[in-house]
Structures are given as C-alpha cells and as structure tokens.
Scaffold this active site. Structure first.
Site, short mmCIF file in Angstrom:
data_model
loop_
_atom_site.label_atom_id
_atom_site.label_comp_id
_atom_site.label_asym_id
_atom_site.label_seq_id
_atom_site.Cartn_x
_atom_site.Cartn_y
_atom_site.Cartn_z
N HIS A 1 -20.85 9.03 -31.82
CA HIS A 1 -19.51 9.71 -31.64
C HIS A 1 -19.66 10.88 -30.62
CE1 HIS A 1 -15.27 11.23 -33.54
NE2 HIS A 1 -15.87 12.04 -32.63
N GLY B 1 -10.80 17.57 -25.82
CA GLY B 1 -9.97 18.62 -25.79
C GLY B 1 -8.70 18.19 -25.23
N GLY B 2 -7.91 19.31 -24.67
CA GLY B 2 -6.68 19.32 -24.31
C GLY B 2 -5.59 19.82 -25.21
N TYR C 1 -6.84 9.10 -31.40
CA TYR C 1 -6.25 9.66 -32.52
C TYR C 1 -4.95 8.78 -33.05
CZ TYR C 1 -8.81 14.23 -33.06
OH TYR C 1 -9.68 15.16 -33.37
N ARG D 1 -3.10 16.70 -36.22
CA ARG D 1 -2.87 15.95 -34.86
C ARG D 1 -2.85 14.60 -35.02
NH1 ARG D 1 -8.31 18.69 -32.99
NH2 ARG D 1 -8.81 18.44 -34.94
N HIS E 1 -11.45 9.73 -37.85
CA HIS E 1 -11.70 11.13 -37.78
C HIS E 1 -10.84 11.47 -38.95
CE1 HIS E 1 -10.70 15.15 -36.06
NE2 HIS E 1 -9.55 14.81 -36.74
N ASP F 1 -20.41 14.66 -31.95
CA ASP F 1 -19.07 14.75 -31.83
C ASP F 1 -19.06 15.71 -30.25
OD1 ASP F 1 -16.25 15.08 -31.57
OD2 ASP F 1 -16.14 16.78 -32.81
#
Length: 397
Positions: free
Chosen positions: A71, A78-79, A140, A173, A205, A293
C-alpha cells in the site's frame, strides 16, 4: 562445500553473509544469484576462476527476503485541502533504503488530478529503476476509475494491475457505496483475475465510521466470494475497529492489513501495538500483514469534517514497528518476516516467486545488521541500496 556446475553460470552475484532467514533459519550462508533468480544456496561455495562473478562479502549481516509493501501512494496522495496539499511522489531510493523490494501503487482520495494512467506510468518508471512495482486499478470512489474502462479488462490486459483498490468504506471521503455495488465490484475483479491468472484482491480502505467492517462481513456472509479475495487495510484506525478486525479475521479465516501509522499517538494503534493486539486475540500471524501507506496524506479534520492540516506519511514507521516486534520478543524473526514478506506475497498471489529465499525464487534479498536495520537491498539480483557504498569484488584467481 558445494562446487557450482558451469550450467549455473551467467552474470552471477554471490552474497556471503553471516546467516540466512528464508524466513526459516538456514544452514547456508551463501546466496548465488543469476538471471534475476536465486540459483544456489550453500556454504563456502567454490566458483571456477574466470566466471563473470561479483562477490559481496557481508559476513556481519543477516539475509532475509526483501520486504513487500502492498500500500504505497507512489504518485503521492493527499489533495484533501486543495492542490497545494498534494503529496510528492516516492523515489526508488526511498523504497529500497527501507529494505523494500516490491511495492503496490495505489490511488486515494484524489483520482481527478491523478489517474490510473499516471499511476501506471509511475509503476513502470519504478520498474525501470529496478523496483518490483505493481498497482491497483481504481481509487476511493465508486464507480472506480480504470485504465481501459472496465475492471475485468484492466486485470486481464495490464500486467502490472493485480487488483482493485483502495476502495473507501466507512469514511466520510468515500462514495458511500451501497452493498450491491460492493458485491458487484468484487465479483467483477474476481472474474477478471481468473481470466488473467491473478489473485485479483480487492483492497478496502477503512475509515473511522461507525459501520466499520460491516459491509465486508455482509459480503462474505451473503455471497460466495472467498475471504482471500478481500483485504481490509487501516484496521488499526481506532481501538473498536481493531477489535472488530480481530473478530472478522477469526470468523472468516480472513487476512487483515495493519497500517504502520507514523503519526500513531496511541501506541496501541501503532503497527507494533496493533499486531500485538491481534496476536493476543488469537489471530494467526499468517493472517496479518503490515503496510506503510507512505506518501499518502495524514490529514486532520475538525468536528464538522473540515480540513485543517496535513503531514506526509513515510515508510520508516513500517520497518521500525517490525523491528520492535522482533526486539521485544512478540514474534521470532521467522514469523515476523511474514508480516512484510511471505504473508504479503501470499495475499497478493506472488507466493510462487516472492517472500521466500529459495532456489528458483526471484533474487529479492535484504541484508540487515545486528539492529535489524537494512544495509543493502537486492531486487532481481541487482543492488538498489547500499548503506556503506560497498562494492562487489571478483573471486580470487
């Protein structure tokens, strides 16, 4: 003493080390590598004069399978706080310096300014530098972004794609996918992987939402999907989720992935603490993996969910937590290596070539010092990191 047959010759590298954990301890202290593979293991090997051989004298070091990090935000994560909060890409040197030879690249929250095509390009770039790199298609969100427009085609036609991930659940998210959407995604990946001859895992996740692992529990209870198709990660995000992860692993015979958070304020939620707790709950060590991560964001949000700040994750905590498990006697070396090597290779479907030091396996070898610190990393027989600038020497004439 073993004499090497000329048929095993080629562009050879001979590692002479103090001890070998394959992960089980071996009597051998020599590893002969050729063509990117391990071709012989032995003690005091005799190599005929004139053969194209590089000898690495490292009698003070311990040889172990190079670590596998399943992973990694290789293109940067980010972002969440805007374009100014995008994390940087990771370099091959940063990977190899931690004893890691294989990584799996992943997209996270941001699949708008970054894409599966960007991820594939980075993975291929790392491969060109010598790292064994793979990727998950998707991100995601659901429906997930793909390279070909179809999950099954991505798995079937793109060699570097080994699964889907990281699909976000129980997180503000995420796309809040319905149960039937999760089931369809996993089913598509399973069939695509079968067509490609891959394991085809779905890497999920886990956020800190109240639903926790319930969507995956339902998936394994209500469908015919096998447990080894689904890998939840970040299961040590909070104590209740970690306890649920232990029950999930025991109930379904499933594997769970612990994140070595480098901002773990609660030691019980560090990689070390989480693995220790899972073992105490009776989860077999073979069902536990750890990942970093790294180069993902460590965002902070206020009580209303608004972004307030961020740090960039590194992979140093992964090795530090693993070292602590060995040093404090939580696991013996041969079992602890599974967390970063053999178990991960099995989860990813790479167990026939990685995660073990054996003849015919890929020559992915990490050399550790007495403090378990990586000093050299070889991937496919090529030295990608050397803490001492050590050079190989030709054999005596």
């Amino acid at each position: 003493m073993r004499r090497i047959d000329s048929r095993e010759a080629g562009l050879l590298t001979l590692l002479r080390v103090g001890s070998i954990f394959a992960p089980e301890p071996l009597e051998a202290t020599d590893i002969l590598m050729a063509g990117g593979r391990i071709v012989a293991l032995g003690r005091d090997m005799e190599i005929p004069a004139g053969w194209p051989l590089r000898v690495v004298e490292a009698r003070e070091l311990i040889a172990v399978p190079a670590f596998i990090d399943q992973h990694v935000h290789v293109t940067g994560g980010g972002g969440e706080g805007g374009c100014g909060t995008r994390c940087p890409e990771i370099t091959a040197h940063e990977i190899a310096s931690m004893g890691i030879g294989t990584v799996v690249g992943v997209l996270g929250t941001d699949s708008i300014s970054r894409s599966p095509a960007d991820l594939l390009a980075k993975v291929r770039g790392l491969r060109a530098e010598g790292i064994a790199a793979y990727m998950y298609t998707g991100a995601y969100r659901v429906p997930p972004p793909t390279l070909t427009g179809d999950l099954q085609r991505d798995l079937a036609w793109i060699p570097e794609v080994i699964g889907l991930g990281e699909i976000a659940i129980s997180d503000h998210r995420s796309s809040q996918p319905r149960q039937d959407e999760i089931e369809r995604l996993v089913s598509d990946v399973r069939v695509g992987a079968m067509l490609a001859g891959k394991r085809g895992i779905c890497h999920f996740h886990l956020g800190d939402g109240a639903r926790g692992l319930e969507p995956l529990r339902r998936l394994l209870t209500e469908t015919e999907i096998p447990a080894d198709q689904v890998i939840p990660t970040h299961v040590n995000r909070h104590h209740a989720l970690l306890e649920e992860a232990a029950d999930y692993a025991l109930t379904f015979g499933a594997s769970v992935d612990v994140t070595a958070f480098d901002d773990a304020g609660d030691d019980g939620l560090s990689g070390f603490g989480a693995v220790s707790r899972l073992l105490a709950r009776g989860v077999p060590v073979a069902r536990i993996t750890m990942s970093s991560d790294c180069n993902g964001s460590l965002p902070e949000f206020d009580a209303q969910g608004a972004y307030i700040g961020m740090r960039v994750a590194r992979n140093t905590a992964l090795v530090a937590d693993w070292q602590r498990l060995v040093r404090e006697g939580v696991l013996p070396m041969e079992q602890a290596l599974g967390l970063l090597a053999g178990n991960v290779a099995r989860v990813l479907g790479l167990e026939e070539s990685k995660g073990h030091l054996a003849i015919g396996f890929e020559a992915d070898v990490t050399l550790l010092d007495g403090d378990l610190q990586p000093r050299q990393t070889f991937v496919a027989g090529k030295c990608l990191f050397d803490a001492n600038g050590r050079e190989g020497t030709p054999p005596p004439a």
